[in-house]
Enzyme design. Structure first.
Site, PDB file in Angstrom:
ATOM      1  CB  SER A 142      -0.964  -0.029   1.194  1.00  0.00           C
ATOM      2  OG  SER A 142      -1.923   0.988   1.077  1.00  0.00           O
ATOM      3  CG  ASP A 355      -6.084  -3.065  -3.926  1.00  0.00           C
ATOM      4  OD1 ASP A 355      -6.890  -2.318  -3.330  1.00  0.00           O
ATOM      5  OD2 ASP A 355      -4.855  -2.990  -3.761  1.00  0.00           O
ATOM      6  CG  HIS A 389      -5.387  -2.336  -0.027  1.00  0.00           C
ATOM      7  ND1 HIS A 389      -4.607  -2.007  -1.116  1.00  0.00           N
ATOM      8  CD2 HIS A 389      -4.942  -1.566   1.001  1.00  0.00           C
ATOM      9  CE1 HIS A 389      -3.758  -1.066  -0.757  1.00  0.00           C
ATOM     10  NE2 HIS A 389      -3.927  -0.787   0.518  1.00  0.00           N
TER      11      HIS A 389
END
Length: 479
Positions: A142, A355, A389
């Site tokens: 991320s 995601d 994610h």
């Protein structure tokens, strides 16, 4: 003789205050280690952790997520035998309020703190072990993935290899996209109770397209799902969408469009929408979603001020131009990694096809640009079917990425070991075997394994044997 851990507290390093150096006993797979805490330039808090006896002569810097604001956990690195470092990137707290009228804090967060702490950690490693690390690696997902990309773009000498999961490539454009996503839903929000029906419909439409109906959509970008099939025939209910909700969902799939009809950023491919409430739709109000909070925080505290009403005042038509001054410090868009490659640097990127925070299409576009500019022999992108994610989702998603488990400590099953082998022995990963644990609980055993293939290859079923066993699949060209 090696100095005692406590003696590291007396190290004299420029602009550094070491606040403690203590031995932490071995526990739960983490070896005994020396934990050094301190501050760089008073505002950048850091940790450097050093295995007391089991050091593998390597160094690992861990990335943090979101707006960072705390030191990431280093246990994954220590369990692999690494000396490790991490930082809060120059501020404390998980929101964007640190950035208001504080350009230094913005730049430290954007790229500077990670570089400084990387160098500082190497100094502390040398002071403790009497030698510099033989190899240095970055692992993050991320915002941590963005930190890794920024490092290899700006400071190609810092690392021999990097693992950058689900990376934020354009922080600025992504924040604008997050706001547009929420604005496009606000009149017709999608309630949490309807997400199961959406996920069921996309699975029915897309799952078998890859040749195998296995509950996981392998190539959602190749599925043309029309949300209109979910339109309520009669009264509103949990298994259908109103026409307004159909339009809201369609916009999330298509991605931001300005008033001229220009498509400015990728949308989210259909599939596995069960986590939308967390990331995109909130619970009946998109302003309760994590992406809204990130985008709203950026626009208020980096740019316009705490009183800015993002929902009412932000417009995609003018907002993109307003974001341009922040691109240099906050984005990781630079595709030319030839300096990193020339030093023997190796890069593993991974992205979940499901995601719903960072659209997977953006990573693919960046990877294609990077290969054109820098060649393809030093980088691999692994697209992970059915992964949300950085973690979670119905697909096999444990392969030793940041914060993930691994089922075997070897280069076939653990991305970190795969990167080590690539950097140190020249063997590029031809696949990574990912695991799905029963109920996502490692104690309950492995439910399914599946190879992840270097993009654009996909895992194809050989036609015999269990579809839950990776050995019955081979990496091949997509259709």
């Amino acid at each position: 003789a090696r100095p005692e851990c406590a003696q590291l507290a007396k190290l004299a390093l420029a602009n550094v205050t070491i606040t403690s150096a203590t031995v932490v006993p071995a526990e739960g797979g983490t070896p005994e280690y020396c934990k050094v805490l301190g501050a760089l330039e008073t505002t950048i808090l850091f940790e450097v952790s050093l295995p007391v006896s089991a050091w593998n002569n390597r160094y690992w810097v861990a990335g943090g997520g979101g707006y960072n604001g705390s030191i990431p956990d280093l246990k994954q690195a220590l369990q692999h035998g690494y000396a490790a470092a991490g930082s809060d990137t120059g501020h404390q707290g998980s929101d964007a309020s640190f950035a208001w009228k504080n350009e230094k804090a913005q730049i430290d967060y954007g790229y500077r703190a990670t570089h400084l702490v990387t160098a500082l950690g190497k100094q502390i490693v040398k002071a403790y072990y009497g030698q510099s690390p033989q190899r240095s690696y970055f692992v993050g997902c991320s915002n941590g993935g963005k930190m890794g990309l920024t490092e290899v773009q700006r400071y190609p000498e810092d690392f021999n290899g990097a693992i950058t999961g689900c990376p934020v490539i354009d922080r600025t454009n992504l924040m604008a996209a997050f706001i547009w996503d929420a604005q496009s839903q606000i009149a017709n929000p999608i309630p949490k109770a309807k997400l199961a029906a959406i996920a069921k419909a996309t699975l029915a439409a897309c799952d078998a397209q890859d040749g195998l109906a296995d509950g996981v959509i392998d190539r959602p970008d190749q599925c043309s799902f029309d949300p209109k099939v979910l339109t309520c025939k009669g009264a509103d209910g949990p298994d259908c969408l109103t026409p307004g909700q159909v339009a809201s969902l369609q916009k999330l799939y298509s991605g931001p469009v300005n008033s001229k009809g220009e498509h400015l950023f990728p949308g989210y491919p259909p599939g596995h929408e069960e986590d939308y409430a967390q990331f995109l739709t909130g619970d009946a109000d998109p302003r309760t979603s994590s992406t809204w909070k990130l985008g709203d925080g950026f626009l208020r505290y980096f740019m316009h001020g705490p009183d800015y009403d993002t929902m009412k005042q932000f417009s995609l038509d003018t907002g993109y131009a307003d974001l341009k001054p922040f691109v240099d410090a906050q984005d990781a868009y630079r595709p030319d990694l030839s300096a990193f490659r020339a030093r023997g640097g190796r890069l593993i990127m991974y992205v979940g096809w499901a995601d719903h925070s960072i659209p997977p299409g953006r990573a693919i576009a960046y990877y294609d640009d990077m290969q054109k500019k820098s060649g393809s022999d030093f980088a691999r992108l692994f697209m992970v079917p059915g992964m949300h994610h950085c973690a979670n989702g119905p697909g096999p998603w444990n392969f030793g990425g940041r914060g993930q488990r691994w089922i075997k400590d070897d280069p076939e099953h653990d991305a970190v070991r795969a990167l080590e082998r690539w950097v140190e022995q020249g063997v590029a990963p031809s696949s990574l075997i990912a695991a799905k644990f029963t109920n996502d609980d490692p104690k309950q055993g492995v439910a399914r394994t599946r190879p992840l293939c270097p993009y654009p290859q996909v895992a194809k079923y050989k036609g015999n044997g269990s579809i839950d066993d990776a050995t019955n699949f081979a990496c091949a060209a997509a259709r």
